[in-house]
Design a protein around this motif. Structure first.
Motif, PDB file in Angstrom:
ATOM      1  N   LYS A 189       0.845  -1.183   0.000  1.00  0.00           N
ATOM      2  CA  LYS A 189       0.000   0.000   0.000  1.00  0.00           C
ATOM      3  C   LYS A 189       0.883   1.237   0.000  1.00  0.00           C
ATOM      4  CE  LYS A 189      -0.731   0.398   5.014  1.00  0.00           C
ATOM      5  NZ  LYS A 189      -1.759   0.469   6.081  1.00  0.00           N
ATOM      6  N   GLN A 201      -5.003   4.294  -2.386  1.00  0.00           N
ATOM      7  CA  GLN A 201      -5.723   3.123  -2.903  1.00  0.00           C
ATOM      8  C   GLN A 201      -5.919   2.031  -1.865  1.00  0.00           C
ATOM      9  OE1 GLN A 201      -6.897   2.794  -6.239  1.00  0.00           O
ATOM     10  NE2 GLN A 201      -6.470   4.981  -6.197  1.00  0.00           N
ATOM     11  N   ASP A 204      -3.218  -3.806  -1.480  1.00  0.00           N
ATOM     12  CA  ASP A 204      -3.413  -4.728  -2.596  1.00  0.00           C
ATOM     13  C   ASP A 204      -2.470  -5.910  -2.422  1.00  0.00           C
ATOM     14  OD1 ASP A 204      -4.474  -5.736  -4.895  1.00  0.00           O
ATOM     15  OD2 ASP A 204      -3.595  -4.258  -6.245  1.00  0.00           O
ATOM     16  N   PHE A 238      -0.072  -5.720  -9.059  1.00  0.00           N
ATOM     17  CA  PHE A 238      -0.845  -4.955  -8.087  1.00  0.00           C
ATOM     18  C   PHE A 238      -1.826  -4.083  -8.881  1.00  0.00           C
ATOM     19  CE2 PHE A 238       3.076  -5.422  -5.382  1.00  0.00           C
ATOM     20  CZ  PHE A 238       2.479  -6.116  -4.340  1.00  0.00           C
ATOM     21  N   LYS A 240      -4.352  -2.251  -8.090  1.00  0.00           N
ATOM     22  CA  LYS A 240      -4.645  -0.918  -7.567  1.00  0.00           C
ATOM     23  C   LYS A 240      -3.515   0.066  -7.813  1.00  0.00           C
ATOM     24  CE  LYS A 240      -7.728  -2.378  -3.805  1.00  0.00           C
ATOM     25  NZ  LYS A 240      -7.935  -2.365  -2.330  1.00  0.00           N
TER      26      LYS A 240
END
Length: 409
Positions: A189, A201, A204, A238, A240
């Motif tokens: 993150k 976001q 993830d 990932f 996101k």
């Protein structure tokens, strides 16, 4: 392999909750060693089969280490800071996250005099920072105002869990080969990057399967040699963070290899020397240059990365069996710095710049089948400065201490 099925993802998530490993940085973002015995010897481990961490050090060791399990944990204390010069003056801030508890586990069984199997569970990673807001208006280094920056906090958090089942066989007297499939689950993150067009976001996850190969051989009664190799692990993206990491959110684990030699100097003293190489530049999200690729846009195949160079590491350790119950260790670890001056600004997020560690450790054996090991280490502060887009300096120092309990059966 790009995706795991639902059951595999559930199992990986459960394992990660059971063995949550905060990311940290030492030789780039790889730890200086795995297992408390290796950590006490500067990380030297490739030619020394003395615990059940074959899956991460050298898979061939599983054939000769015997039946045992090792459970360890460490307290790791990296101190990270960044200083940036602006028209308002120089501003320095330290990462709030500076103490982590990191566990690791190894289990090995000798199925015969030549065949051994085991499993190693360990963590890897290297970007875990949290900088508070530092400028008036509750803004961070990368932001121009509270409207675009939210709370103003800036940071990233990478966690990697690797489970390595291992099988090894002694193909000839004193010569073993081993293999470890690597089952990888990672979480990431980032926050405070609104200035780059990336709103917060949240967390993830990503998965992948890799491989580690190993060889261990005795050259006479006093010399042991070893080698291990792991190609780049292709991780799922990932999603996101497809607008942050190059190649639409791709964050693979770099190729790495190591060679080692151990010399029995006297019946009680052993010296080990390892050389390892971590090819960070082969992963675009890590190796792509930051500023020179900026115009291509974050997330593009040739978009900005952290600009990390490949890292070469030399690990030197000595082990002294002082008595039937006590064994003492010391070591020195020295690696090249992956961060160049032109990439300092973005590496405020991941200041993996330390180069040298000094280490100390010991094992106490209260019984023939029981061991209690400890290690402690220190890396002096290292700094790297850059001038674009603003004069910036990042720095890091490290301290750590760990304890390990082992049983033979």
């Amino acid at each position: 392999m790009k995706k795991m099925n639902g059951a595999a993802r559930t199992l990986a998530s459960a394992a990660l909750l059971a063995v949550t490993v905060p990311a940290w940085a030492t030789n780039g973002y790889f730890p200086h060693g795995f297992g408390l015995k290796a950590k006490g010897m500067g990380g030297a481990s490739i030619a020394m089969a003395h615990d059940a961490f074959a899956g991460v050090n050298n898979p061939a060791q599983a054939a000769v280490v015997g039946s045992r399990w090792d459970l360890g944990a460490e307290l790791f204390n990296p101190r990270r800071s960044a200083t940036i010069s602006t028209p308002m003056g120089a501003m320095e801030v330290e990462s709030r996250k500076d103490t982590f508890l990191i566990p690791e586990f190894g289990y090995n069984v000798a199925l015969s005099k030549k065949l051994g199997v085991g499993i190693t569970v360990y963590g890897n990673g290297g970007m875990n920072t949290e900088y508070p807001a530092v400028f008036p208006g509750d803004t961070n280094f990368f932001c121009s105002g509270p409207t675009t920056c939210g709370s103003g906090k800036l940071g990233v958090d990478l966690m990697q869990l690797i489970v390595a089942p291992t099988v090894a066989y002694e193909v000839a007297d004193g010569h073993s080969f081993g293999v470890s499939p690597l089952l990888v689950y990672q979480m990431f993150k980032a926050y405070g990057l609104q200035a780059f067009g990336l709103p917060n976001q949240g967390q993830d996850s990503s998965t992948g399967i890799g491989l580690r190969l190993g060889y261990l051989g005795k050259l006479g009664d006093r010399v042991t040699v070893g080698a291990s190799y792991s190609p780049r692990i292709d991780m799922s993206r990932f999603d996101k963070y497809e607008r942050l990491f190059a190649k639409q959110g791709d964050f693979d684990i770099p190729e790495n290899y190591a060679f080692g030699v151990a010399l029995q100097v006297t019946p009680k003293v052993q010296v080990a020397l390892d050389y390892s190489r971590i090819n960070y530049s082969g992963v675009p999200s890590i190796g792509n240059a930051s500023l020179s690729n900026f115009a291509n846009g974050f997330g593009a195949a040739n978009g900005p990365g952290f600009g990390w160079r490949d890292v070469s590491v030399t690990k030197l350790g000595v082990q002294w069996q002082a008595s039937s119950q006590w064994t003492w260790r010391a070591g020195f670890n020295h690696g090249t710095n992956p961060v160049r001056s032109q990439d300092v600004y973005l590496n405020i997020l991941a200041p993996g710049v330390v180069r040298s560690h000094v280490t100390l450790g010991a094992t106490y054996s209260p019984a023939a089948n029981t061991e209690i090991s400890f290690a402690l280490w220190h890396a002096k502060r290292q700094e790297v400065s850059g001038s674009m887009p603003a004069p910036t300096k990042i720095g890091m120092s490290q301290n750590g201490i760990g304890l390990q309990y082992s049983r033979k059966f």
